[in-house]
Design a protein around this motif. Structure first.
Motif, PDB file in Angstrom:
ATOM      1  N   LEU A  10      38.256 -29.058 -29.216  1.00 38.29           N
ATOM      2  CA  LEU A  10      39.245 -29.425 -28.200  1.00 38.29           C
ATOM      3  C   LEU A  10      38.507 -29.574 -26.877  1.00 38.29           C
ATOM      4  N   LEU A  11      38.589 -30.759 -26.283  1.00 40.81           N
ATOM      5  CA  LEU A  11      37.856 -31.075 -25.057  1.00 40.81           C
ATOM      6  C   LEU A  11      38.819 -31.471 -23.953  1.00 40.81           C
ATOM      7  N   THR A  12      38.721 -30.809 -22.805  1.00 42.28           N
ATOM      8  CA  THR A  12      39.460 -31.250 -21.620  1.00 42.28           C
ATOM      9  C   THR A  12      38.493 -31.947 -20.668  1.00 42.28           C
ATOM     10  N   GLY A  13      39.012 -32.841 -19.835  1.00 45.58           N
ATOM     11  CA  GLY A  13      38.173 -33.526 -18.856  1.00 45.58           C
ATOM     12  C   GLY A  13      37.350 -34.655 -19.427  1.00 45.58           C
ATOM     13  N   ALA A  14      37.735 -35.188 -20.601  1.00 44.05           N
ATOM     14  CA  ALA A  14      36.928 -36.217 -21.262  1.00 44.05           C
ATOM     15  C   ALA A  14      36.893 -37.532 -20.498  1.00 44.05           C
ATOM     16  N   PHE A  17      33.200 -37.610 -15.466  1.00 42.97           N
ATOM     17  CA  PHE A  17      31.752 -37.831 -15.500  1.00 42.97           C
ATOM     18  C   PHE A  17      31.076 -36.935 -16.542  1.00 42.97           C
ATOM     19  N   ILE A  18      31.247 -35.619 -16.409  1.00 38.70           N
ATOM     20  CA  ILE A  18      30.640 -34.686 -17.351  1.00 38.70           C
ATOM     21  C   ILE A  18      31.347 -34.753 -18.700  1.00 38.70           C
ATOM     22  N   GLY A  19      32.667 -34.810 -18.661  1.00 33.71           N
ATOM     23  CA  GLY A  19      33.439 -34.765 -19.890  1.00 33.71           C
ATOM     24  C   GLY A  19      33.170 -35.919 -20.828  1.00 33.71           C
ATOM     25  N   VAL A  89      36.305 -24.890 -28.325  1.00 40.53           N
ATOM     26  CA  VAL A  89      36.916 -25.442 -27.118  1.00 40.53           C
ATOM     27  C   VAL A  89      35.830 -25.695 -26.081  1.00 40.53           C
ATOM     28  N   ILE A  90      35.873 -26.861 -25.437  1.00 33.43           N
ATOM     29  CA  ILE A  90      35.050 -27.124 -24.249  1.00 33.43           C
ATOM     30  C   ILE A  90      36.020 -27.489 -23.130  1.00 33.43           C
ATOM     31  N   HIS A  91      36.171 -26.593 -22.177  1.00 29.49           N
ATOM     32  CA  HIS A  91      37.136 -26.773 -21.084  1.00 29.49           C
ATOM     33  C   HIS A  91      36.394 -27.191 -19.821  1.00 29.49           C
ATOM     34  N   ILE A  92      36.533 -28.459 -19.448  1.00 25.06           N
ATOM     35  CA  ILE A  92      35.815 -29.021 -18.305  1.00 25.06           C
ATOM     36  C   ILE A  92      36.750 -29.349 -17.146  1.00 25.06           C
ATOM     37  N   ALA A  93      37.968 -29.775 -17.446  1.00 26.31           N
ATOM     38  CA  ALA A  93      38.891 -30.260 -16.414  1.00 26.31           C
ATOM     39  C   ALA A  93      39.149 -29.201 -15.349  1.00 26.31           C
ATOM     40  N   VAL A 257      23.532 -35.113 -15.651  1.00 20.85           N
ATOM     41  CA  VAL A 257      24.766 -34.998 -16.432  1.00 20.85           C
ATOM     42  C   VAL A 257      24.479 -34.868 -17.925  1.00 20.85           C
ATOM     43  N   HIS A 258      23.418 -35.511 -18.393  1.00 20.58           N
ATOM     44  CA  HIS A 258      23.069 -35.421 -19.807  1.00 20.58           C
ATOM     45  C   HIS A 258      22.620 -34.013 -20.185  1.00 20.58           C
ATOM     46  N   ASP A 259      21.966 -33.314 -19.248  1.00 22.26           N
ATOM     47  CA  ASP A 259      21.560 -31.937 -19.511  1.00 22.26           C
ATOM     48  C   ASP A 259      22.774 -31.013 -19.574  1.00 22.26           C
ATOM     49  N   VAL A 260      23.762 -31.249 -18.704  1.00 21.65           N
ATOM     50  CA  VAL A 260      24.971 -30.429 -18.732  1.00 21.65           C
ATOM     51  C   VAL A 260      25.708 -30.627 -20.056  1.00 21.65           C
ATOM     52  N   ALA A 261      25.872 -31.884 -20.469  1.00 21.04           N
ATOM     53  CA  ALA A 261      26.547 -32.170 -21.739  1.00 21.04           C
ATOM     54  C   ALA A 261      25.781 -31.575 -22.915  1.00 21.04           C
ATOM     55  N   ARG A 262      24.474 -31.685 -22.859  1.00 14.74           N
ATOM     56  CA  ARG A 262      23.621 -31.134 -23.919  1.00 14.74           C
ATOM     57  C   ARG A 262      23.836 -29.633 -24.047  1.00 14.74           C
ATOM     58  N   MET A 263      23.941 -28.939 -22.917  1.00 14.69           N
ATOM     59  CA  MET A 263      24.195 -27.507 -22.939  1.00 14.69           C
ATOM     60  C   MET A 263      25.550 -27.186 -23.546  1.00 14.69           C
ATOM     61  N   GLN A 264      26.570 -28.015 -23.222  1.00 15.70           N
ATOM     62  CA  GLN A 264      27.904 -27.773 -23.769  1.00 15.70           C
ATOM     63  C   GLN A 264      27.865 -27.785 -25.291  1.00 15.70           C
ATOM     64  N   ILE A 265      27.232 -28.815 -25.843  1.00 11.54           N
ATOM     65  CA  ILE A 265      27.219 -28.970 -27.298  1.00 11.54           C
ATOM     66  C   ILE A 265      26.333 -27.918 -27.958  1.00 11.54           C
ATOM     67  N   GLN A 266      25.169 -27.652 -27.390  1.00 11.57           N
ATOM     68  CA  GLN A 266      24.303 -26.645 -27.984  1.00 11.57           C
ATOM     69  C   GLN A 266      24.894 -25.236 -27.864  1.00 11.57           C
ATOM     70  N   SER A 267      25.783 -25.042 -26.896  1.00 11.20           N
ATOM     71  CA  SER A 267      26.471 -23.752 -26.785  1.00 11.20           C
ATOM     72  C   SER A 267      27.394 -23.523 -27.976  1.00 11.20           C
TER      73      SER A 267
END
Length: 354
Positions: A10-14, A17-19, A89-93, A257-267
């Protein structure tokens, strides 16, 4: 595309920019994603993005991307239906200063309450969903940096950099402007998250990711105007266009931004970084001063500067903000992109979109 993991996120903020980059990375990692958006129209716009099209090929089991409408993420039981069947869950919004009205600011209504309440609504929904394994929340370095330091009014001792365990006292309104209210909302949301986890001891674990100023190639941008609607606007407005920035100084800390997204998924993929019932923070940042950006552009885009496709008309002052992100690099096993790499990607995209 990897097919070893078809769990549903479940992703918010898609739509942001980051989402959006996180959505792309999640699909490439083999996850299915349910995007919580505020309206059907936003969902349709999201699904029409060119960068998303190659990843929308459905398999025989389920479509890779689902859309669910959650009009008010701070409303009671906002996510109770959207979270059914979810593993992660990845909550970005979260409210941003650029999206808020100018003039008199009702900080409680525009920032503190929605950011804090939406985070708690997500956690409370996860608590009654037995399939949840981990919740990842996008916070900010602002969550543990006092506003005076965050705005460059006071300098932090370089010998005592901010770390993932740093915390600043909570703030209460009134606030002088949206930037301070934003800082307060991040502090309040982090405090609420950590308190909730400590008191609730959930079956799942929680990861907080704290980016500094986010820049880099924006896959969500389809034209120059939408590129300016990302946090890249500071570089493009102040340095490329020469407009006077609303920020007289800027912190010398950046992240791609790619590093932030990468961290989200690897988390989601690294089960051992935090145990169930616990909460852990990671910083996403690398040093980078804005005074270096004009030279980077002139060096790497000399031809484009000469023929007028790129201009360097202004500058942006920055101040040192000592941040220690070494524990993040050790945990995740890679180095953050440099400021020069971010600027090269950004200016290349700016030229392409023109």
């Amino acid at each position: 595309m990897p097919t070893s993991n078809k769990k549903l996120v479940l992703l918010t903020g898609a739509t942001g920019f980051i989402g959006f980059q996180t959505l792309l990375d999640a699909l490439k990692a083999g996850f299915r994603v349910r995007c919580a958006v505020r309206s059907e129209a936003k969902g349709e716009t999201l699904l029409s993005k060119p960068a998303l099209q190659p990843l929308l090929q459905a398999d025989n089991q389920a479509p890779p991307v689902e859309i669910v409408v959650v009009p008010d993420q701070a409303a009671p039981r906002a996510f109770h239906e959207a979270i059914v069947g979810i593993s992660y869950v990845i909550h970005i919004a979260s409210p941003l200063p650029s999206t808020q009205p100018n003039g008199h600011l009702d900080a409680e209504a525009n920032f503190l309450a929605p950011a804090r309440r939406a985070t708690l609504e997500m956690l409370e929904a996860a608590a009654i969903t037995t399939s949840i394994e981990r919740v990842v929340i996008t916070s900010s370095v602002a969550a543990f940096v006092s506003p005076k330091i965050f705005m460059g009014l006071v300098r932090q001792d370089p010998q005592h950099p901010f770390t993932p365990t740093s915390r600043a006292p909570l703030m209460t309104p009134p606030f002088p402007h949206a930037g301070v209210a934003y800082v307060a909302s991040k502090m309040a949301s982090l405090e609420a998250t950590e308190t909730w986890v400590k008191e609730t001891n959930p079956r799942f674990s929680v990861v907080n990711i704290h980016p500094s100023w986010v820049m880099g190639r924006a896959e969500c941008a389809d034209d120059v105007e939408s590129l300016f609607n990302t946090t890249n606007r500071l570089v493009l407005n102040a340095i490329v266009k020469g407009e006077k920035s609303q920020y007289p100084t800027m912190m010398g800390a950046v992240v791609d931004v790619h590093d932030v997204a990468r961290m989200q998924i690897q988390s989601l993929q690294k089960a051992d970084i935090v145990q169930p019932g616990n909460c852990r923070s990671f910083i996403a940042s690398t040093p980078g001063i804005y005074e270096d950006i004009p030279g980077i552009i002139r060096k790497n885009f000399a031809g484009e500067c000469q023929d007028g496709r790129v201009t360097v008309l202004g500058e942006q002052a920055s101040f040192p903000l000592p941040i220690d992100s070494s524990s993040t690099e050790v945990t995740f096993g890679w180095k953050f992109k440099t400021l020069e790499q971010m600027i090269n990607d950004l200016i290349s995209q700016y030229i392409e979109l023109q």
